[in-house]
Design a protein around this motif. Structure first.
Motif, mmCIF file in Angstrom:
data_model
loop_
_atom_site.group_PDB
_atom_site.id
_atom_site.type_symbol
_atom_site.label_atom_id
_atom_site.label_comp_id
_atom_site.label_asym_id
_atom_site.label_seq_id
_atom_site.Cartn_x
_atom_site.Cartn_y
_atom_site.Cartn_z
ATOM 1 N N SER A 127 -34.517 25.754 57.040
ATOM 2 C CA SER A 127 -33.690 24.812 56.288
ATOM 3 C C SER A 127 -33.051 25.426 55.048
ATOM 4 N N GLY A 128 -33.525 26.610 54.618
ATOM 5 C CA GLY A 128 -32.949 27.270 53.446
ATOM 6 C C GLY A 128 -33.828 27.258 52.218
ATOM 7 N N LYS A 129 -34.986 26.625 52.300
ATOM 8 C CA LYS A 129 -35.820 26.492 51.109
ATOM 9 C C LYS A 129 -36.410 27.833 50.654
ATOM 10 N N THR A 130 -36.935 28.629 51.594
ATOM 11 C CA THR A 130 -37.506 29.924 51.219
ATOM 12 C C THR A 130 -36.408 30.886 50.796
ATOM 13 N N THR A 131 -35.258 30.848 51.443
ATOM 14 C CA THR A 131 -34.133 31.690 51.022
ATOM 15 C C THR A 131 -33.743 31.382 49.584
ATOM 16 N N THR A 132 -33.752 30.110 49.222
ATOM 17 C CA THR A 132 -33.433 29.718 47.848
ATOM 18 C C THR A 132 -34.428 30.321 46.869
ATOM 19 N N LEU A 133 -35.714 30.266 47.194
ATOM 20 C CA LEU A 133 -36.728 30.879 46.333
ATOM 21 C C LEU A 133 -36.520 32.383 46.237
ATOM 22 N N MET A 134 -36.229 33.042 47.356
ATOM 23 C CA MET A 134 -36.025 34.489 47.353
ATOM 24 C C MET A 134 -34.792 34.884 46.544
ATOM 25 N N LEU A 135 -33.784 34.036 46.557
ATOM 26 C CA LEU A 135 -32.592 34.296 45.738
ATOM 27 C C LEU A 135 -32.942 34.251 44.253
ATOM 28 N N LEU A 136 -33.769 33.300 43.864
ATOM 29 C CA LEU A 136 -34.173 33.200 42.468
ATOM 30 C C LEU A 136 -35.088 34.363 42.084
ATOM 31 N N ALA A 137 -35.966 34.764 42.995
ATOM 32 C CA ALA A 137 -36.882 35.872 42.711
ATOM 33 C C ALA A 137 -36.158 37.208 42.642
ATOM 34 N N GLY A 138 -35.007 37.321 43.322
ATOM 35 C CA GLY A 138 -34.273 38.579 43.341
ATOM 36 C C GLY A 138 -34.490 39.400 44.589
ATOM 37 N N PHE A 139 -35.251 38.869 45.557
ATOM 38 C CA PHE A 139 -35.485 39.590 46.808
ATOM 39 C C PHE A 139 -34.328 39.419 47.781
ATOM 40 N N GLU A 140 -33.443 38.489 47.506
ATOM 41 C CA GLU A 140 -32.183 38.323 48.231
ATOM 42 C C GLU A 140 -31.068 38.188 47.206
ATOM 43 N N LEU A 141 -29.876 38.663 47.565
ATOM 44 C CA LEU A 141 -28.711 38.538 46.694
ATOM 45 C C LEU A 141 -27.776 37.474 47.262
ATOM 46 N N PRO A 142 -27.210 36.620 46.428
ATOM 47 C CA PRO A 142 -26.310 35.581 46.936
ATOM 48 C C PRO A 142 -24.999 36.173 47.442
ATOM 49 N N SER A 143 -24.431 35.533 48.448
ATOM 50 C CA SER A 143 -23.105 35.921 48.927
ATOM 51 C C SER A 143 -22.021 35.368 48.016
ATOM 52 N N ALA A 144 -22.337 34.296 47.312
ATOM 53 C CA ALA A 144 -21.405 33.703 46.352
ATOM 54 C C ALA A 144 -22.202 32.844 45.377
ATOM 55 N N GLY A 145 -21.610 32.583 44.216
ATOM 56 C CA GLY A 145 -22.222 31.688 43.248
ATOM 57 C C GLY A 145 -23.017 32.405 42.167
ATOM 58 N N ARG A 146 -23.518 31.605 41.223
ATOM 59 C CA ARG A 146 -24.282 32.134 40.091
ATOM 60 C C ARG A 146 -25.669 31.517 40.053
ATOM 61 N N ILE A 147 -26.639 32.311 39.572
ATOM 62 C CA ILE A 147 -27.998 31.822 39.335
ATOM 63 C C ILE A 147 -28.306 32.076 37.868
ATOM 64 N N MET A 148 -28.460 31.002 37.110
ATOM 65 C CA MET A 148 -28.658 31.099 35.670
ATOM 66 C C MET A 148 -30.132 30.858 35.331
ATOM 67 N N LEU A 149 -30.696 31.742 34.512
ATOM 68 C CA LEU A 149 -32.055 31.578 33.997
ATOM 69 C C LEU A 149 -31.987 31.578 32.483
ATOM 70 N N ASP A 150 -32.275 30.428 31.900
ATOM 71 C CA ASP A 150 -32.223 30.286 30.441
ATOM 72 C C ASP A 150 -30.863 30.699 29.894
ATOM 73 N N GLY A 151 -29.795 30.299 30.614
ATOM 74 C CA GLY A 151 -28.432 30.560 30.163
ATOM 75 C C GLY A 151 -27.887 31.925 30.516
ATOM 76 N N ARG A 152 -28.656 32.757 31.228
ATOM 77 C CA ARG A 152 -28.222 34.116 31.561
ATOM 78 C C ARG A 152 -28.072 34.234 33.070
ATOM 79 N N ASP A 153 -26.956 34.817 33.525
ATOM 80 C CA ASP A 153 -26.733 34.993 34.955
ATOM 81 C C ASP A 153 -27.586 36.161 35.454
ATOM 82 N N ILE A 154 -28.533 35.850 36.359
ATOM 83 C CA ILE A 154 -29.453 36.882 36.857
ATOM 84 C C ILE A 154 -29.193 37.214 38.323
#
Length: 364
Positions: A44-71
């Motif tokens: 369904s995409g839930k684990t991929t979402t976690l991996m994107l936040l952890a940095g083990f996957e890179l997004p094909s598009a979009g931004r992931i912000m942590l405390d105001g910083r794009d990571i």
């Protein structure tokens, strides 16, 4: 709600050229200090979402912000995020204390400070006095506590937990659910939790994001998610639900009259459906269905005639399956030890409170 700590902005993840998107146009905020669960079936995409936040996957598009910083393009070790996996991922040649200290050692923390913080982390997960043991000398639940202590010890801004209790038996799993919830409440640490287990999500979460097909179908607190699902998928996935197909006969604002395919006409509240002539699914939770060993006329207005076909004792409750109308069926639950059940094959009637039935569009 508290200030936003993590923000997914239009995040998309596709594997291979022209392949299907594992995550599609995801916009999702995680508040500082909350425990947000990503719930959904496999794929369904839930684990991929976690991996994107952890940095083990890179997004094909979009931004992931942590405390105001794009990571989104930072490597995992530069994100400072704690991660707990189902497999524990402990070093077998290291002691419990050395495993927990590992994130501090790689960050250059002094030995003295390591010892103090490790002791605090082990105390938090109730493993005092076990620092000298090896992982193989611990139970599965204790190993999971070590993994959690290791994720907490360097005080990350957020801890990610990917199906962390999947390898545990039912009793230990339920104990660890409460343990994680109590640690979260005590420390106030932000947590993102991934599971396919609905009961686990309802037990743990401040909010739940239900994923399907790489999208969030509903984001809500556990009670609202259970009581007011947003669509037929959520209604069918979160908890048990009777989903009875039918056609809308009339609609007045949100009040519907629906003729079920099996014959009876029932009232329902429109959530996600059209007007007269449109097909829909009427959802009623089994625990809201009352069953009596009398005729529908004796039970009163709104009752439907039924026939008990199966009764299964499940400890604290009994599951009743009843034939309804022409080829239909409905499931009910009632606490064990209540009044006598209808006779199998004999007259019975079912009813539910006003406002307990909701109507949704059938899945495409």
């Amino acid at each position: 709600m508290s200030e936003t700590l993590v923000r997914f902005e239009g995040v998309r993840k596709t594997y291979g050229a022209g392949g299907p998107a594992a995550v599609q146009s995801l916009d999702l905020d995680i508040a500082r200090g909350e425990l947000l669960t990503l719930l959904g079936p496999s794929g369904s995409g839930k684990t991929t979402t976690l991996m994107l936040l952890a940095g083990f996957e890179l997004p094909s598009a979009g931004r992931i912000m942590l405390d105001g910083r794009d990571i989104a393009r930072l490597p995992p070790h530069r994100r400072g995020i704690g991660v707990v996996f189902q497999s524990y991922a402990l070093f077998p040649h290291m002691s419990v204390a050395e495993n927990v200290a590992f994130p501090l050692a790689v960050r250059g923390v002094s030995k003295h400070d390591q010892a103090r913080r490790v002791a605090k982390a082990l105390d938090t997960v109730r493993l005092q006095g076990l620092g000298d043991r090896r992982p193989a000398q611990l139970s599965g639940g204790q190993q999971q506590r070590v993994a959690l202590a290791r994720a907490l010890v360097f005080e990350p801004p957020i801890v990610l937990l990917d199906e962390p209790l999947g390898a545990l038996d039912k009793a230990l799993r339920e104990e660890m659910q409460l343990e994680i919830r109590h640690i979260h409440q005590r420390l106030g640490v932000t947590m993102l939790y991934v599971t396919h287990d609905q009961a686990e999500a309802l037990t743990l979460s401040d909010r739940i994001a239900v994923f399907e097909g790489g999208r969030v179908r509903q984001l809500a607190d556990p009670r609202r998610l259970y009581d007011r699902p947003a669509d037929a998928f959520v209604a069918g996935f979160v908890g048990e639900n009777n989903l009875l197909p039918g056609v809308v006969e009339s609609r007045e604002e949100l009040d519907l009259r629906v003729r079920l395919d099996c014959g009876p006409v029932v009232d329902a509240q429109a959530v996600d459906c059209g007007g007269a002539g449109e097909r829909c699914l009427v959802a009623i939770r089994p625990e809201r269905v009352a069953v009596a060993g009398v005729t529908a006329a004796e039970l009163g207005e709104g009752a439907l005639p039924a026939v008990l076909t199966e009764a299964i004792f499940q400890g604290d409750h009994v599951r009743l399956r009843l034939a309804l109308g022409d080829g239909g069926a409905i499931l009910a639950k009632r606490p064990a030890g209540m009044s006598a059940l209808p006779e199998p094959g004999g007259p019975a009637a079912v009813a539910w409170p006003e406002g307990a039935a909701f109507a949704f569009r059938p899945p495409a």
